[in-house]
Design an enzyme around this catalytic site. Structure first.
Site, short mmCIF file in Angstrom:
data_model
loop_
_atom_site.label_atom_id
_atom_site.label_comp_id
_atom_site.label_asym_id
_atom_site.label_seq_id
_atom_site.Cartn_x
_atom_site.Cartn_y
_atom_site.Cartn_z
N CYS A 12 92.56 -32.07 31.26
CA CYS A 12 93.01 -31.87 29.88
C CYS A 12 93.11 -30.37 29.54
CB CYS A 12 92.07 -32.62 28.93
SG CYS A 12 92.80 -32.81 27.30
N GLU B 170 87.99 -39.61 33.53
CA GLU B 170 86.61 -40.03 33.24
C GLU B 170 86.59 -41.14 32.18
OE1 GLU B 170 88.05 -37.46 31.97
OE2 GLU B 170 87.37 -37.12 29.91
N HIS C 243 92.65 -38.32 31.08
CA HIS C 243 91.20 -38.34 31.28
C HIS C 243 90.76 -39.35 32.32
CE1 HIS C 243 90.13 -35.64 27.94
NE2 HIS C 243 91.30 -36.03 27.47
#
Lengths: 1093, 371
Positions: free
Chosen positions: B264, B350, B348
């Site tokens: 990001c 994650e 993302h």
């Protein structure tokens, strides 16, 4: 990847007749698939035995076979048509199972047919219990402790020594979980294990640890040949695990899952579809422990399903269409998002609303059926509702389900005592949600207590409590969340511009439908107009300010002749099935062709009518006065069409007329004229049309008097009827008493009608009338004499034993009646011939159940012509002539299909109350062949005994092939018995009969084996005989049925459970015997492409 | 619930009801389409300076689950929902969302037409807005509106990364550390915190990494002195080009040949350090349903996203190539550098909230460190 260049001609297998567990959703899927394939320039060969579907409409495919969905027939069609591919995943379980059989036997390979959408290994991994278990273990997805067994002993051993009770039994390869269930007691275990083993075509069941109380969560996922995977929709069952998802109230998206739980299950669903290598859509069902992250995969459906239809409508993502495109080679990122048109199909829809699905059950018809819900599906249809909150969507679903209530406060519970409410909360039935409401309203039970009893998530219970709070604040008689404006379903929660004309109502805020119309008419579709209005959002209770631009007329765009609203038919139920969706959609198409803008209102997620590109605009709304008026205020139509949406739409006629809304076609007054008994009688008298004598009564005393006066047998029914709902033939005062007790208990306010029952030939006519002329595509004759509901009768087109003079009389009466009724459009009239006299049974100036099939076999686009007549065109200008249409050179036979195995305790005896859920058609040049086809298509086993010299050696007969016919007909039918018995005897069957039956047969000179009735001998009797495997057919008629405790009802139920064909009318039995006598078989039946008729 | 107002820079006023803290707040108004994961959103430091709108109408259904937080506090400037759930239910639920918002002093509004707001933001692009509740709402009138609009227009997110980054170095050991140490498998990763979501560290920990989290103002030399196996450039808020000092330090790091993985904001900063450019998207990507295509394999993945700026693909230097592309709008979603062991993604991997489909990128990072 793009389109696979080797594919040119694709065969699509439909799902056949509507049965519980396999309904209109496959017509929607098949329809999308056919259109998608044709859009790619492919030739499509379609096979489906169901004539009421849109997918069998002539323009849907290049070759259309309305033939039995059997292995032999499909093989023969493949040999004839030589398709290069077969699409297997869009025709429900029926289509999939057939495809797998064709693939496994090597037939497809032999004939160079490529299987699209799935392969047998994949399907087995999902459907074969053991392979499924192994596959899940391999990829580390947890499953419920279970064991696949093929014997009773192994099942008992596993339950007693490993998992304990309660346990769940799931038979392999059955539809809608037929034959399965939860066992809490040893007795239930014994019964369900035995039944499940029997029901499974491979005698295999899964015995499983019961995890009832866990949340049930579903994911609809898609995968393409490149391995791209997406989830289209998540769904959560309000009822926890244990109730079939088809019978549960379902919300989308999941509402009680935190992101961690949601992602855990989403990932699991994607792992599963990746491992199964499905190319298309797949449904994964999970159980989630509400107190931990523990979960288990319950079931995987490697095909388009009822849930995928729901997911498509809930999100706007057309799963079946995308699945079809994937099957022919495209990848998800190549397929456009048909809603936004700017993005791709490779994304996950997001919702900015809440969807609630509510099942529609047939218990209003089957008053004796067990209402308990379990793993075996019982719902015939469903409604979907969209709202900005759960409360709003739930109440909309309740309104739309046509339960005669606008709220959760239903009469039977409102009037019940506290004890009964507590009891009802504890029982898992279709009515439990209403009992919960009542318990909370009266504060008999707390949310905590109800949660402990039902295991329904407290989140949902608190929401129901909130509805009660809102009701208390709103005062009396106000509809909560009164609809005022519309929002768009756009797949992306407003993130991208979309121009889908798919709307749902809500209490306020921007009226996007109004903006859409304004912009469309200003030629700047999709861009927000300046006049966009914002309205404060009411909290539950409707506010006075309105969400639409009142007074502002919305002139239709320049080229359109104005907007017309077509009302759909709501949820599928017995008596109002897919045929009304067919008619509604045909009407939409016809109106569009005539240059009108068309908006449709319907709330059934399974159907073609609720596809967002069927009409110009789709309003996914309940069909109730308040909801329909809300649409009318925004759309400002030139009129509304009610004639094609079945009784659901017809019921709104009076209200709309009172509001000054123009009804196209037959007027509200004419509809009333046909439905109001007194007015109709007057009309018949005036036209000199005979009717069976009858009277109207309100009480039991009046009923008994009237019946005595008319002389038994008499026909009893409530005045406004649907599919013969609550209609019986009473042979005695006891029958009348029983019936009146049921009717009065249901608080039906309309009077009860009593008619003289006349036994005769029953005929049915559909006509199209423009106010001057009537076109009659054909006269249908029923195989069964009067007394059996027309929906449950075998209907033959054209009639075969009616003389010319009688035909002329029928044509004349139809003509006179249609004109006098002021019909503009379709009219359906039922006649009976009694002692050579023509009587009218009823006339309905609207679309009927028979319209789709008569349209297909005659080639007369009946709905289109009716629509044109409705809009002012003249029949004589339409090119099909007037009067009775020319007789065809073939016969078409409609055979009803039932779902008795799903509905415990329902008497299978046919009568004036409709019981069938669907139908098939047989088309051939002779009546016998057409009948044979129809019966085969309906799943009736066509058994012919091996010819042998020794008739009726009971000890040897039927060891391998059942070769016995068991007769147990009522006294009134005995005179006809010998002739019928002779037919079966001549075919080589052994004859069995109960006392009087055996005597009658024996007296006629035929050998017969006498069988005890149950009360005569508890060990050796008609029921134990069914267990021996010797009986091929049961012919059972009884003077009085219904009550599940009656011996005859139990006997017929036992035949259903043993999967033995049970015929409950002598005419049907005679027709069957006649069919068996012919040389027709599945190997030599002609194959008819209806496009060549 | 008292009255509350949302005032947008263009003068549009929405009236709703107050949730969370009462008062006045100004921020950049954005929307996220995630249907679950509101706590993750509230605690995602990348939302610093923003008033966040949830497009899904039912928020707070499972209450607040502290362990799902992506950082120690909420960073949003304001919060907008259609309906907030007062009676949540979940086995891990500890309090209601409203209680949490009050605790975190977040001013919020509910009961407005969030879909109309979303469409407005889509049409006009990201807009500043103001939330008023309590006394401020009671005092609101047309006269003060003009003054407020001036105030709203002047708002700019400042010192974003500086505000959300940790203040001093922190070492996290994974549970597996001791076991892995004996196998010589422990990777020492410097997590450069520009507003990192907690799950980045969790994912690395899970893979047996020792994580040394360093503040935004750490120099390249300090990082190199730690002698890490790899460097993780975290996500974070704001306009990437504001961070000139960090960009300079990243440029130096790139010369060290230490494997780098950017997510990001980290992805944007790395690109800027290597000579690429970034620009502001009209209304950004926020939600859990964004398809990105791996340009090498052709596979498409559904990703979690939260960004208002993007790397401009056409200005990528020759030694960099676009590795992922957004299927919807064609924007750059990932870059692979050919000259140094570095790669980065805009989305993302994650997750939290959102799909975990690109989780394998952490494995790729471990492999890169093993080379």
């Amino acid at each position: 990847m793009a389109l696979n260049k080797d594919i040119h001609k694709v065969m699509v297998i439909g799902s056949g007749p509507i049965i519980i567990g396999q309904a209109a959703e496959f017509d929607y899927a098949g329809n999308q698939a056919c259109r998608a394939l044709k859009s790619q320039g492919l030739e499509v060969v379609l096979v489906n035995s169901n004539p009421a579907t849109l997918m069998t409409d002539p323009h849907m495919a290049d070759e259309i076979y309305i033939e039995p969905l059997t292995l032999e027939t499909v093989q023969r069609i493949i040999e004839k048509e030589k398709p290069d591919s077969l699409l297997s995943t869009l025709g429900g379980q029926t289509g999939l199972t057939l495809s797998m059989e064709l693939a496994k036997s090597g037939f497809l390979k032999e004939h160079n047919v490529k299987l699209l959408g799935a392969n047998p290994e994949t399907i087995d991994k999902a459907e074969d219990r053991q392979m499924f278990k192994d596959t899940m273990l391999k990829i580390g997805e947890p499953i419920i402790p279970s064991k696949v067994v093929t014997s009773y002993e192994d099942a008992m051993d596993f339950v007693h020594n490993e998992i304990g009770l309660p346990a769940i039994i799931r038979p392999a390869f059955t539809l809608g979980g037929t034959g399965g269930g939860i066992c809490h007691t040893e007795e239930q275990l014994d019964e369900i294990v035995k039944n499940g083993l029997h029901r499974s075509p491979i005698h295999q069941i899964l015995v499983e640890k019961c995890i009832s109380g866990w949340k049930e969560v579903e994911f609809e996922v898609m995968r393409d040949s490149a391995g791209n995977v997406i989830t289209v929709c998540s769904m959560e069952n309000v009822d926890p695990v244990g109730v079939h998802t088809g019978d549960s109230i379902v919300v989308a998206p999941t509402l009680t899952l935190a992101d961690k739980e949601y992602q855990m299950l989403r990932t699991a669903a994607l792992n599963i579809i990746s491992e199964l290598k499905i190319e298309g859509g797949c449904n994964c069902q999970f159980a989630l422990n509400p107190d931990s992250f523990e979960y288990a995969v319950i079931e995987v459906n490697p095909r388009v399903s009822r849930s995928s239809a729901l997911a498509s409508k809930a999100t706007g993502y057309p799963i079946a269409k995308v699945a079809a495109l994937i099957a022919i080679g495209y990848t998800l990122d190549e397929i456009p998002n048909f809603v936004t048109k700017k993005t791709k199909a490779c994304f996950e829809p997001v919702l900015d609303y809440v969807v609630v699905k509510m099942p529609k059950f047939p218990f209003d018809k089957f008053v004796y059926a067990k209402r308990d819900l379990g793993t075996q599906m019982k719902a015939t249809g469903e409604v979907m509702a969209i709202g900005q909150s759960f409360e709003e969507a739930l109440l909309k679903a309740v309104r739309g389900a046509e339960l005669k209530t606008n709220s959760l406060d239903i009469k039977i519970f409102a009037q019940a005592n506290d004890e009964k409410i507590v009891d009802a909360v504890g029982k898992c039935t279709d009515q439990r949600i209403f009992a919960i409401y009542q318990a909370l309203k009266r504060k008999i039970l707390s949310v905590e207590e109800i949660h402990n009893i039902t295991k329904i998530d407290k989140f949902f219970l608190w929401k129901i409590e909130n509805i009660i709070r809102l009701e208390e604040n709103s005062g009396d008689n106000k509809i909560l969340f009164e609809p005022k404006s519309f929002k768009m379903v756009d797949t992306c929660a407003g993130e991208f511009e979309a121009s889908t004309p798919y709307f749902y109502s809500t209490t306020g805020g921007e009226n996007e439908a109004a903006s859409y119309l304004e912009n469309a008419r200003n030629g700047e579709n999709g861009v927000l107009g300046e006049k966009t209005k914002f309205v404060p959002l009411g909290e539950g209770v409707a506010e006075d300010r309105q969400g639409w631009s009142e007074g502002e007329t919305s002139p239709a765009s320049k080229k359109s002749k104005g907007t017309i609203i077509v009302l759909g038919s709501g949820p599928i139920r017995i008596g109002q099935g897919i045929e009304f969706d067919y008619a509604s959609v045909q009407c939409v198409w016809a109106l569009k062709k005539l240059g009108y803008e068309v908006a449709i209102i319907n709330n059934n997620p399974e159907t073609v009518s609720t596809d967002f590109d069927t009409a110009d605009r789709l309003y996914f709304e309940p069909l109730t006065p308040v909801d329909v008026m809300n649409v009318i205020r925004t759309e400002n139509p030139i009129g509304v069409v009610v004639a094609f949406g079945g009784q659901t739409a017809i019921n709104l006629t009076k209200y709309l007329d009172e509001q000054g809304i123009r009804i196209f076609g037959t007027s509200a007054d004419s509809i009333d004229l046909a439905e109001d008994r007194e007015r109709f009688e007057e009309l018949c008298d005036r036209l000199d049309i005979k009717r069976p004598k009858g009277v109207t009564v309100f009480t039991e005393v009046q009923a008994l008097e009237a019946a005595a006066r008319l002389e038994y047998p008499v026909l009893l029914r409530p005045s406004y009827v649907l599919g013969g709902q609550n209609m019986i033939i009473a042979n005695s005062p006891a029958d009348v008493k029983e019936y009146m007790a049921i009717i009065l208990r249901q608080k039906i306010e309309n009077p009860v009608l009593i008619d003289k029952y006349m036994e005769g030939i029953e005929l049915e006519v559909d006509g199209i009338c423009d106010g001057e002329d009537v076109l009659i595509p054909g006269i249908m004759q029923h195989v069964e004499r009067t007394g059996i509901h027309s929906g449950d009768s075998i209907a033959v087109y054209p009639s075969w034993s009616i003389c010319e003079q009688m035909k002329e009389k029928i044509v004349k009466q139809t003509h006179d009646l249609a004109l006098s009724l002021g019909t503009k459009g379709l009219v359906n009239i039922q006649y009976l011939i009694y002692k050579d006299e023509l009587y009218i049974i009823e006339a309905n100036p609207r679309s009927s159940r028979t319209v789709p099939y008569i349209s297909k076999v005659t080639g007369i686009p009946m709905v289109e012509l009716a629509t044109r007549a409705m809009m002012g065109e003249k029949i004589k200008d339409m090119g099909f002539g007037t009067g009775l249409y020319r007789a065809p050179s073939y016969f078409a036979v409609k055979v009803p299909v039932f779902s008795f195995e799903k509905l415990m305790d329902v008497d299978t005896a046919l009568g004036p109350e409709m019981k069938s859920t669907g139908e098939v058609l047989g088309i051939a040049t002779t009546r016998e062949e057409a009948l044979f086809k129809g019966m085969s298509g309906a799943g009736i086993k066509m058994i012919r005994p091996k010819k042998s010299e020794e008739h009726c050696d009971a000890s040897e007969a039927g060891v391998n092939v059942p070769e016995g016919v068991l007769f147990s007909v009522k006294a009134m039918d005995l005179p006809e018995l010998p002739a019928l018995a002779k037919k079966f005897y001549d075919l080589g069957f052994c004859l069995y009969g109960t006392d009087g039956n055996a005597r009658t047969i024996s007296n006629s000179g035929l050998p017969v084996i006498r069988v005890n009735k149950v009360h005569e001998n508890h060990e050796d009797n008609i029921i134990s005989l069914l267990d021996t495997g010797k009986i091929a057919y049961v012919i059972s008629t009884s003077a009085k049925g219904r009550n599940p405790d009656a011996e005859s009802v139990k006997f017929r139920r036992h035949a259903v459970e043993k999967d033995i064909e049970c015929l409950t009318a002598l005419d049907t039995a005679n027709a069957l015997a006649d069919c068996l006598k012919t040389n027709w078989s599945l190997e030599n039946l002609s194959l008819v492409d209806i496009k060549t008729l | 619930m008292g009255k509350a107002f949302l005032i947008l820079a263009d003068g549009t006023v929405f009236e709703g009801k107050s949730i969370g803290a009462q008062g006045k707040t100004i921020g950049e108004t954005v929307f996220t389409t995630g249907m679950t994961g509101y706590l993750e959103t509230l605690t995602d430091p990348s939302y610093f300076g923003q008033i966040v709108t949830q497009t899904f109408p039912l928020i707070g259904n499972y209450g607040v689950i502290p362990s799902d937080a992506e950082s120690m506090q909420s960073w949003v400037r304001g919060y907008i929902v259609r309906e907030i759930c007062d009676l949540p239910n979940n086995f891990r639920c500890q309090k209601t969302l409203d209680e949490y918002l009050k605790e975190q002093n977040i001013v919020g509004i509910c009961g407005i037409d969030t879909r109309a707001l979303t469409k407005k933001l889509r049409e006009s692009g990201v807009m500043n807005g103001m939330l008023l509740s309590g006394n401020e709402a009671d005092a609101f009138s047309d006269e003060v509106l003009i003054n407020y609009i001036e105030e709203i227009k002047q708002y700019k997110i400042r010192l974003a990364v500086e505000s959300v980054s940790i203040s001093k170095k922190d070492i996290t050991n994974s549970n597996n550390l001791e076991k892995n140490k004996s196998n010589n498998q422990v990777k020492k990763v410097v997590l450069w915190d520009f507003g990192a979501k907690a799950n980045i560290a969790r994912e690395l920990c899970k893979r047996g990494c020792e994580i040394i989290t360093v503040p935004y103002d750490t120099s390249a030399k300090e990082i190199i002195d730690i002698n890490p196996d790899g460097i993780m450039l975290s996500n974070g808020p704001g306009d990437p080009s504001d961070n000139t000092k960090i960009i300079q330090e990243i440029a130096k790091l790139c010369e060290s040949n230490i494997p780098i993985f950017g997510i990001c904001l980290g992805h944007q900063l790395l690109a800027l350090a290597r000579g690429a450019t970034t620009s502001k998207l009209k209304y950004g990507h926020r939600g859990g349903n964004h398809p990105v295509k791996n340009l090498e394999t052709g596979r498409v993945y559904i990703t979690s996203q939260n960004h208002g700026y993007a790397v401009e693909a056409q200005n990528l230097p020759s030694f960099a190539k676009m590795s992922f592309m957004n299927v919807n709008d064609g924007t750059c979603e990932g870059v692979k550098y050919c000259d140094i062991p570095a790669f980065s993604v805009q989305f993302h991997p994650e997750a939290c909230g959102g799909p975990k489909d690109t989780n394998f990128l952490f494995d790729d990072f471990i492999k890169l460190m093993e080379k």
